[in-house]
Motif scaffolding. Sequence first.
Motif, PDB file in Angstrom:
ATOM      1  N   LEU A   1     -27.317  46.622 -23.849  1.00 57.76           N
ATOM      2  CA  LEU A   1     -26.017  47.289 -23.827  1.00 57.76           C
ATOM      3  C   LEU A   1     -25.058  46.558 -22.905  1.00 57.76           C
ATOM      4  O   LEU A   1     -25.430  46.095 -21.826  1.00 57.76           O
ATOM      5  CB  LEU A   1     -26.162  48.730 -23.341  1.00 57.76           C
ATOM      6  CG  LEU A   1     -26.678  49.787 -24.318  1.00 57.76           C
ATOM      7  CD1 LEU A   1     -26.611  51.156 -23.667  1.00 57.76           C
ATOM      8  CD2 LEU A   1     -25.881  49.792 -25.612  1.00 57.76           C
ATOM      9  N   LYS A   2     -23.805  46.485 -23.312  1.00 56.92           N
ATOM     10  CA  LYS A   2     -22.782  45.953 -22.425  1.00 56.92           C
ATOM     11  C   LYS A   2     -22.606  46.903 -21.245  1.00 56.92           C
ATOM     12  O   LYS A   2     -22.860  48.111 -21.362  1.00 56.92           O
ATOM     13  CB  LYS A   2     -21.469  45.788 -23.179  1.00 56.92           C
ATOM     14  CG  LYS A   2     -21.523  44.709 -24.259  1.00 56.92           C
ATOM     15  CD  LYS A   2     -20.185  44.557 -24.952  1.00 56.92           C
ATOM     16  CE  LYS A   2     -20.248  43.452 -25.994  1.00 56.92           C
ATOM     17  NZ  LYS A   2     -18.954  43.290 -26.703  1.00 56.92           N
ATOM     18  N   PRO A   3     -22.168  46.380 -20.089  1.00 55.28           N
ATOM     19  CA  PRO A   3     -22.023  47.246 -18.907  1.00 55.28           C
ATOM     20  C   PRO A   3     -21.193  48.494 -19.165  1.00 55.28           C
ATOM     21  O   PRO A   3     -21.542  49.579 -18.689  1.00 55.28           O
ATOM     22  CB  PRO A   3     -21.358  46.325 -17.882  1.00 55.28           C
ATOM     23  CG  PRO A   3     -21.829  44.958 -18.255  1.00 55.28           C
ATOM     24  CD  PRO A   3     -21.905  44.969 -19.758  1.00 55.28           C
ATOM     25  N   ALA A   4     -20.116  48.373 -19.928  1.00 60.80           N
ATOM     26  CA  ALA A   4     -19.271  49.542 -20.200  1.00 60.80           C
ATOM     27  C   ALA A   4     -20.026  50.599 -21.001  1.00 60.80           C
ATOM     28  O   ALA A   4     -19.872  51.803 -20.767  1.00 60.80           O
ATOM     29  CB  ALA A   4     -18.006  49.115 -20.940  1.00 60.80           C
ATOM     30  N   ASP A   5     -20.876  50.161 -21.942  1.00 59.19           N
ATOM     31  CA  ASP A   5     -21.642  51.101 -22.750  1.00 59.19           C
ATOM     32  C   ASP A   5     -22.772  51.736 -21.932  1.00 59.19           C
ATOM     33  O   ASP A   5     -23.088  52.911 -22.091  1.00 59.19           O
ATOM     34  CB  ASP A   5     -22.213  50.400 -23.980  1.00 59.19           C
ATOM     35  CG  ASP A   5     -21.122  49.838 -24.873  1.00 59.19           C
ATOM     36  OD1 ASP A   5     -20.000  50.383 -24.834  1.00 59.19           O
ATOM     37  OD2 ASP A   5     -21.384  48.857 -25.593  1.00 59.19           O
ATOM     38  N   PHE A   6     -23.383  50.943 -21.048  1.00 61.88           N
ATOM     39  CA  PHE A   6     -24.422  51.493 -20.183  1.00 61.88           C
ATOM     40  C   PHE A   6     -23.804  52.523 -19.241  1.00 61.88           C
ATOM     41  O   PHE A   6     -24.395  53.580 -18.975  1.00 61.88           O
ATOM     42  CB  PHE A   6     -25.085  50.373 -19.381  1.00 61.88           C
ATOM     43  CG  PHE A   6     -26.433  50.733 -18.817  1.00 61.88           C
ATOM     44  CD1 PHE A   6     -27.593  50.283 -19.405  1.00 61.88           C
ATOM     45  CD2 PHE A   6     -26.526  51.535 -17.688  1.00 61.88           C
ATOM     46  CE1 PHE A   6     -28.837  50.637 -18.893  1.00 61.88           C
ATOM     47  CE2 PHE A   6     -27.760  51.887 -17.161  1.00 61.88           C
ATOM     48  CZ  PHE A   6     -28.918  51.430 -17.761  1.00 61.88           C
ATOM     49  N   ALA A   7     -22.605  52.225 -18.738  1.00 61.57           N
ATOM     50  CA  ALA A   7     -21.909  53.177 -17.867  1.00 61.57           C
ATOM     51  C   ALA A   7     -21.622  54.473 -18.608  1.00 61.57           C
ATOM     52  O   ALA A   7     -21.731  55.569 -18.041  1.00 61.57           O
ATOM     53  CB  ALA A   7     -20.609  52.556 -17.354  1.00 61.57           C
ATOM     54  N   GLU A   8     -21.277  54.360 -19.894  1.00 65.09           N
ATOM     55  CA  GLU A   8     -21.028  55.554 -20.701  1.00 65.09           C
ATOM     56  C   GLU A   8     -22.277  56.414 -20.789  1.00 65.09           C
ATOM     57  O   GLU A   8     -22.226  57.651 -20.668  1.00 65.09           O
ATOM     58  CB  GLU A   8     -20.590  55.127 -22.103  1.00 65.09           C
ATOM     59  CG  GLU A   8     -20.267  56.268 -23.040  1.00 65.09           C
ATOM     60  CD  GLU A   8     -18.849  56.768 -22.910  1.00 65.09           C
ATOM     61  OE1 GLU A   8     -18.555  57.827 -23.483  1.00 65.09           O
ATOM     62  OE2 GLU A   8     -18.051  56.116 -22.227  1.00 65.09           O
ATOM     63  N   ALA A   9     -23.425  55.761 -20.973  1.00 58.85           N
ATOM     64  CA  ALA A   9     -24.685  56.506 -21.040  1.00 58.85           C
ATOM     65  C   ALA A   9     -24.998  57.177 -19.702  1.00 58.85           C
ATOM     66  O   ALA A   9     -25.477  58.320 -19.662  1.00 58.85           O
ATOM     67  CB  ALA A   9     -25.826  55.564 -21.442  1.00 58.85           C
ATOM     68  N   LEU A  10     -24.727  56.504 -18.599  1.00 60.83           N
ATOM     69  CA  LEU A  10     -24.972  57.084 -17.283  1.00 60.83           C
ATOM     70  C   LEU A  10     -24.142  58.339 -17.059  1.00 60.83           C
ATOM     71  O   LEU A  10     -24.611  59.318 -16.463  1.00 60.83           O
ATOM     72  CB  LEU A  10     -24.632  56.072 -16.183  1.00 60.83           C
ATOM     73  CG  LEU A  10     -25.677  55.044 -15.763  1.00 60.83           C
ATOM     74  CD1 LEU A  10     -25.165  54.247 -14.584  1.00 60.83           C
ATOM     75  CD2 LEU A  10     -26.996  55.701 -15.414  1.00 60.83           C
ATOM     76  N   GLN A  11     -22.903  58.321 -17.531  1.00 64.92           N
ATOM     77  CA  GLN A  11     -22.015  59.453 -17.312  1.00 64.92           C
ATOM     78  C   GLN A  11     -22.520  60.723 -17.990  1.00 64.92           C
ATOM     79  O   GLN A  11     -22.181  61.832 -17.569  1.00 64.92           O
ATOM     80  CB  GLN A  11     -20.606  59.129 -17.812  1.00 64.92           C
ATOM     81  CG  GLN A  11     -19.841  58.184 -16.900  1.00 64.92           C
ATOM     82  CD  GLN A  11     -18.437  57.947 -17.398  1.00 64.92           C
ATOM     83  OE1 GLN A  11     -18.167  57.014 -18.148  1.00 64.92           O
ATOM     84  NE2 GLN A  11     -17.518  58.795 -16.988  1.00 64.92           N
ATOM     85  N   GLU A  12     -23.325  60.566 -19.038  1.00 64.52           N
ATOM     86  CA  GLU A  12     -23.810  61.724 -19.777  1.00 64.52           C
ATOM     87  C   GLU A  12     -25.100  62.295 -19.196  1.00 64.52           C
ATOM     88  O   GLU A  12     -25.616  63.301 -19.676  1.00 64.52           O
ATOM     89  CB  GLU A  12     -24.018  61.335 -21.245  1.00 64.52           C
ATOM     90  CG  GLU A  12     -22.701  60.983 -21.941  1.00 64.52           C
ATOM     91  CD  GLU A  12     -22.921  60.300 -23.279  1.00 64.52           C
ATOM     92  OE1 GLU A  12     -24.087  60.099 -23.660  1.00 64.52           O
ATOM     93  OE2 GLU A  12     -21.930  59.963 -23.939  1.00 64.52           O
TER      94      GLU A  12
ATOM     95  N   LEU B   1     -26.577  46.540 -11.843  1.00 64.90           N
ATOM     96  CA  LEU B   1     -25.979  47.759 -11.311  1.00 64.90           C
ATOM     97  C   LEU B   1     -24.534  47.512 -10.899  1.00 64.90           C
ATOM     98  O   LEU B   1     -23.663  48.370 -11.123  1.00 64.90           O
ATOM     99  CB  LEU B   1     -26.795  48.274 -10.129  1.00 64.90           C
ATOM    100  CG  LEU B   1     -26.283  49.546  -9.450  1.00 64.90           C
ATOM    101  CD1 LEU B   1     -26.113  50.686 -10.451  1.00 64.90           C
ATOM    102  CD2 LEU B   1     -27.216  49.971  -8.323  1.00 64.90           C
ATOM    103  N   ALA B   2     -24.258  46.354 -10.305  1.00 65.14           N
ATOM    104  CA  ALA B   2     -22.887  46.033  -9.913  1.00 65.14           C
ATOM    105  C   ALA B   2     -21.971  45.995 -11.126  1.00 65.14           C
ATOM    106  O   ALA B   2     -20.856  46.537 -11.112  1.00 65.14           O
ATOM    107  CB  ALA B   2     -22.859  44.687  -9.182  1.00 65.14           C
ATOM    108  N   ASP B   3     -22.426  45.368 -12.217  1.00 66.40           N
ATOM    109  CA  ASP B   3     -21.619  45.295 -13.439  1.00 66.40           C
ATOM    110  C   ASP B   3     -21.355  46.685 -14.011  1.00 66.40           C
ATOM    111  O   ASP B   3     -20.259  46.967 -14.498  1.00 66.40           O
ATOM    112  CB  ASP B   3     -22.334  44.433 -14.495  1.00 66.40           C
ATOM    113  CG  ASP B   3     -22.365  42.959 -14.119  1.00 66.40           C
ATOM    114  OD1 ASP B   3     -21.553  42.540 -13.275  1.00 66.40           O
ATOM    115  OD2 ASP B   3     -23.219  42.229 -14.660  1.00 66.40           O
TER     116      ASP B   3
ATOM    117  N   MET C   1     -20.611  42.696  -6.855  1.00 62.94           N
ATOM    118  CA  MET C   1     -19.410  43.154  -7.555  1.00 62.94           C
ATOM    119  C   MET C   1     -18.275  42.152  -7.369  1.00 62.94           C
ATOM    120  O   MET C   1     -18.260  41.362  -6.418  1.00 62.94           O
ATOM    121  CB  MET C   1     -18.973  44.530  -7.031  1.00 62.94           C
ATOM    122  CG  MET C   1     -19.961  45.641  -7.294  1.00 62.94           C
ATOM    123  SD  MET C   1     -19.462  47.245  -6.595  1.00 62.94           S
ATOM    124  CE  MET C   1     -18.064  47.651  -7.662  1.00 62.94           C
ATOM    125  N   ASP C   2     -17.302  42.166  -8.290  1.00 61.88           N
ATOM    126  CA  ASP C   2     -16.094  41.391  -8.087  1.00 61.88           C
ATOM    127  C   ASP C   2     -15.421  41.889  -6.817  1.00 61.88           C
ATOM    128  O   ASP C   2     -15.386  43.106  -6.559  1.00 61.88           O
ATOM    129  CB  ASP C   2     -15.147  41.540  -9.278  1.00 61.88           C
ATOM    130  CG  ASP C   2     -15.728  40.956 -10.552  1.00 61.88           C
ATOM    131  OD1 ASP C   2     -16.593  40.063 -10.446  1.00 61.88           O
ATOM    132  OD2 ASP C   2     -15.330  41.395 -11.650  1.00 61.88           O
TER     133      ASP C   2
END
Length: 427
Positions: free
Chosen positions: A179-190, A208-210, A239-240
């Motif tokens: 999963l791309k970081p944005a999609d993994f983040a979406e899963a975490l939010q749920e 995790l940083a991404d 992280m950036d």
Amino acid sequence: MSTTPTRVFVARLLGLDVFDPLGDRLGRLRDVVVLSRGSQGTPHVVGIVVEVPGKKRVFVPMTRITSIDQTQVICTGLVNLRRFEQRGAETLVVAEMFDRRVTLRDGSGDATIEDIAMDQHRSRDWFVSKLFVRRGHSLSPLSRLRRNETLIIDWADAQQGARTEPQAATQFVANHEDLKPADFAEALQEMSDKRRFEVAAELQDERLADVLQELPEDDQVEILSALDIQRAADVLEEMDPDDAADLLGELPSAQAEELLQLMEPEGAEDVRRLLEYDEDTAGGLMTPVPVILPPEATVAEALAHVRREELSPALASSIFIARPPMETPTGRFLGVVHIQQLLRFPPFEPLGNLVDKNLEPLSDQAHISEVARTLATYNLNSLPVVNDAGRLVGAVTVDDVLDHLLPDDWRAHDGEAPIRRLGGRIG
């Protein structure tokens, strides 16, 4: 006439396409939702979670599923595109049951759930039937010899651990590594807070940083604060710098300073400089690590730099030319070379011959409104930022500006009403 129950394993369904009866693709299956029927009964499968275009996850009741196998899922009618929200009595199989420890009722020790089978009964309802487990620790010497043995057992043959116990996340992370970081983040939010912290603890620092960079600030703060202080500092280093500065700006000053002290001095220095700027200025938006090269560098060298995987497309679109030193704040800023120019000249052409000297750099104190106007006026992906001495201190990208201008909750915003509807969730 008897009907043989249909059995499928959940792990083999993950990522499968979900179609409507006409063959139009609705999205991909990401999880399965079950309801417990008490200590004796097996859980009732009530629906699936489907990721539809737009990376939103929605609920499809099992009553709408007409066909499910290990190649595809077909449902009837249209889907209610309201974002899936887990109810209190519901359990997500992948997010909350995979990697959970159970005690085998035959006394042979503990095991970890790696997959779950569900059967369709004659009533057409689906129920959890089997657990695919890997045997874990046991006090019995004979059982220890069988550690890492896998077996399929009935649901009733396992004693579930308390829901408050820590749950491993190895299987979840492995199943979602693509999963791309944005999609993994979406899963975490749920996920529940507890499960979110367990998954975060399993991720490598860089991953995790991404992912953190794609989460709302409140979620970033919660996850970072739940980590061991040294690990939190390590993640910030990955992280950036601009994202790390934004996150530290949300923490109490004492906690932020403690983390900065634990970071490597070079990375901490970049973050400290960003924290000095007001968040509505170019300095507060910029990244201090764009692609910077001297005028003597060649087209071939520039192309090698912009090929780096960690560069965002916006940052890779421009090379900033300056006199040494090459790290921000640099020597005198000379101009910009756009990536399209690199493609039009031979590999050994010096970048100094290609510099766009007509593009005026932004002051590090420029307001975000000026930044946005300049990017829009010249159709650019990034802009150089200089200090009063004319030294390059960073670059502002169009995604930084959009992130700042959009509402704080834009990552969780669904937009307007659903466009493809069917009946709501049953139960």
